[in-house]
Structures are given as structure tokens and as C-alpha cells.
Design an enzyme around this catalytic site. Structure first.
Site, mmCIF file in Angstrom:
data_model
loop_
_atom_site.group_PDB
_atom_site.id
_atom_site.type_symbol
_atom_site.label_atom_id
_atom_site.label_comp_id
_atom_site.label_asym_id
_atom_site.label_seq_id
_atom_site.Cartn_x
_atom_site.Cartn_y
_atom_site.Cartn_z
ATOM 1 N N HIS A 119 9.273 -3.597 3.562
ATOM 2 C CA HIS A 119 8.923 -3.816 2.154
ATOM 3 C C HIS A 119 10.175 -4.118 1.323
ATOM 4 O O HIS A 119 10.167 -4.988 0.464
ATOM 5 C CB HIS A 119 8.271 -2.557 1.563
ATOM 6 N N MET A 139 0.848 -1.197 0.000
ATOM 7 C CA MET A 139 0.000 0.000 0.000
ATOM 8 C C MET A 139 0.887 1.251 0.000
ATOM 9 O O MET A 139 0.433 2.345 0.327
ATOM 10 C CB MET A 139 -0.937 -0.006 1.206
HETATM 11 O O1 PAF Z 1 -0.134 -5.649 3.638
HETATM 12 C C1 PAF Z 1 -0.550 -4.756 2.847
HETATM 13 O O2 PAF Z 1 0.125 -3.766 2.566
HETATM 14 C C2 PAF Z 1 -1.930 -4.886 2.235
HETATM 15 O O3 PAF Z 1 -2.822 -5.460 3.135
HETATM 16 C C3 PAF Z 1 -1.940 -5.627 0.897
HETATM 17 C C4 PAF Z 1 -1.481 -7.074 1.043
HETATM 18 C C5 PAF Z 1 -1.028 -4.907 -0.092
HETATM 19 C C6 PAF Z 1 -3.347 -5.642 0.327
HETATM 20 O O4 PAF Z 1 -3.847 -4.355 0.153
#
Ligand code: PAF
Length: 293
Positions: A36, A29
């Protein structure tokens, strides 16, 4: 690095990869942090083509949650992804993902959807499962990468992949932590300095739970829960939502202390809600995350 902003463009690009051995997807997101990046770096080593998605998915936010104020910084995210060697980033709009006549959702059921996070956030996992399935359908990755930090999300997506026979392999990577133990999360940006100083209480509570888990004198999961609660109760500013011991796959509460097990915790500091977990694997080793990368 290609930046793709429409579903059709993404479908067209994926259809053009006829000779590609493996496509990896890191769904996010945005407002990217080192957690990430650890997914992206691992995915880069395992796939011929690497895609990330950035989409603040409205269907996974409740009406009183933080959709509008969710932190966003697309230019910074794109430069981080480019530096990591991502081939393409999918950044769709909400109206393209959910046109006005959109009517089909994936509905996780049972404890997986209603326990723990699901009790506090009733439609959350329906939104997560729906958007993740849409991303899998559009991109058709061989590998998809998620962080252990969101343990219940991992359980819901793992179940969905099995239940719907989706041809994708999930890769779940350890939580990345700040040096004081706070799990990295985009929502940490909400924490003002006093709350940020208290926030590692989640990690300390999990450490206390982990220690209690290993003590012969602990009276089952209730003793582990009490050990976690005690740490949080010493922080008057922290409002505990839950501290529990659950099965990491079914999310049923555990009745005895046995592997696999998941210690989960959620609490609020002011208006910021934080979650964290430690995982005891089947082989008896703990996944508690890594301090930085
Ligand atoms: O973990 C996240 O950032 C969100 O829940 C995802 C998996 C991208 C789904 O919107």
C-alpha cells in the site's frame, strides 16, 4: 491530515477543491503494508491532493469468507498515511456506504467476473466494482492507484472505467514482495509460522511457470501450468485452487504462449487463501514485482 468519516463530509470537502489541479486516490481496506505504501508514495509525487480510503467493503466478501476477522488497525494505518504526507483519509461506515435501502450494484460480466477468482468468489467482483465506483463518484479523483498483486481486480476496474467512460486514470504499480518472494498482503497476517514458511511456494511456482514460458520445448500454456502445478504439488500442505495462463485484460485463457500474458495462481494454506501473479507485458518484459521498498 484530515480523517473523514461520513460520505457527506467527503462530498463537501471534494466540492471545496475548486482550484485543485489533480486529486489522487489510493483505495484500501486498511491493515496497510509496504505494498500500500508504495502506491501512496507514488501517488504523493503525482497529485496536488492525495486521499486514501480505508473501508473493509462487506459486499466483496462471500458469506463464508473472512469479513469479520479481516485484520484491522486503524490507528496504525492513520499514522503510516500521515507519515507519507496523505492529505485526507476517508473512513466511512458500512451503513453510510450501504444504507438499508441500497439497491444498485455494478455487475461485471463474463469471464472477467466468473473466471479464476470469480469462480471461487462468485459475488466478489460485483462488490469490488460497486465500491470502487462509489469511491470514484464521491471523490472524483484524476488518478487512482491499485496494485498488480490483484490482477483480476485490476482487469475488472480497468474494464469498468472504459465501459462506463469514467474520467479517471488508473495507475497500476508492481507487487511488493517479502525478501523470500511472498507477495505482501494484509491476509499474510493470518499465516501461523509453519504456513508462513510454506507460503513463498506461490512465488516459486510462478518463477517455474515463467521459466517454462521462455523454453522453446514448452508445449503451450498447458506446459506452463504443469510447471507451476509441479512446484505446488511438492508442498503437501498447499491446496492448489488454480494455476493458469490468461490474457491480462480479458481474462480469457490463452491458447498460445504470447505477450501479453498473465500467470495466475491461487492456493490455500489451512484456512488462508493466497493469490499471486506474474505479468508478461506486450513489449515482452516481465512484471514480477519488487523485493521490498
Ligand atoms: O484491493 C482492495 O483493497 C479492495 O479490493 C479495494 C480496491 C479497496 C476495494 O474494496
Amino acid at each position: 491530515m484530515h480523517v473523514i468519516t461520513t460520505v457527506q463530509e467527503m462530498l463537501d470537502m471534494c466540492a471545496s477543491w475548486t482550484d485543485v489541479q489533480s486529486v489522487g486516490l489510493v483505495p484500501t481496506m486498511g491493515y496497510l503494508h509496504k505494498g500500500h505504501l508504495s502506491l501512496v508514495q507514488q501517488a504523493r509525487t503525482e497529485n496536488e491532493i492525495l486521499l486514501a480510503s480505508i473501508f473493509v467493503n462487506p459486499t466483496q466478501f462471500g458469506p463464508r469468507e473472512d469479513l469479520t476477522r479481516y485484520p484491522r488497525d486503524l490507528p496504525h494505518d492513520l499514522s503510516m498515511l500521515e507519515e507519507c504526507g496523505v492529505d485526507a483519509v476517508f473512513v466511512p461506515t458500512a451503513s453510510d456506504m450501504y444504507p438499508p435501502d441500497f439497491a444498485t450494484y455494478v455487475e461485471p460480466t463474463g469471464v472477467l467476473a466468473t473466471g479464476a477468482e470469480g469462480a471461487s468468489r462468485p459475488a466478489h467482483f460485483r462488490g469490488v466494482a460497486t465500491v470502487v465506483l462509489k469511491l470514484f463518484q464521491i471523490i472524483q479523483p484524476q488518478h487512482a492507484y491499485f496494485g498488480q498483486k490483484d490482477a483480476q481486480q485490476v482487469a475488472v476496474i480497468t474494464r469498468m472505467v472504459a465501459d462506463l467512460n469514467l474520467p479517471v486514470t488508473l495507475r497500476i504499480l508492481p507487487t511488493i514482495r517479502e525478501t523470500d518472494g511472498l507477495a505482501m498482503s494484509s491476509r499474510n497476517a493470518y499465516l501461523a509460522p509453519p504456513a508462513r514458511a510454506i507460503a513463498p511456494v506461490l512465488y516459486r511456482a510462478l518463477l517455474a511457470g515463467q521459466q517454462a514460458f521462455g523454453r522453446a520445448s514448452t508445449d503451450g500454456p498447458a506446459g506452463v501450468v504443469r510447471a507451476m502445478q509441479k512446484v505446488v504439488n511438492n508442498e503437501p500442505e498447499a491446496r492448489l485452487d488454480y494455476a493458469e495462463v490468461r490474457d491480462p485484460y480479458t481474462f480469457l485463457p490463452l491458447e498460445t504462449l504470447q505477450a501479453p500474458a498473465l500467470l495466475i495462481i491461487a492456493l490455500s494454506l489451512g484456512s488462508t487463501r493466497l493469490i499471486d501473479n506474474f505479468l508478461l507485458r506486450v513489449d515482452g518484459t516481465w512484471s514480477t514485482g519488487c523485493m521490498q521498498i
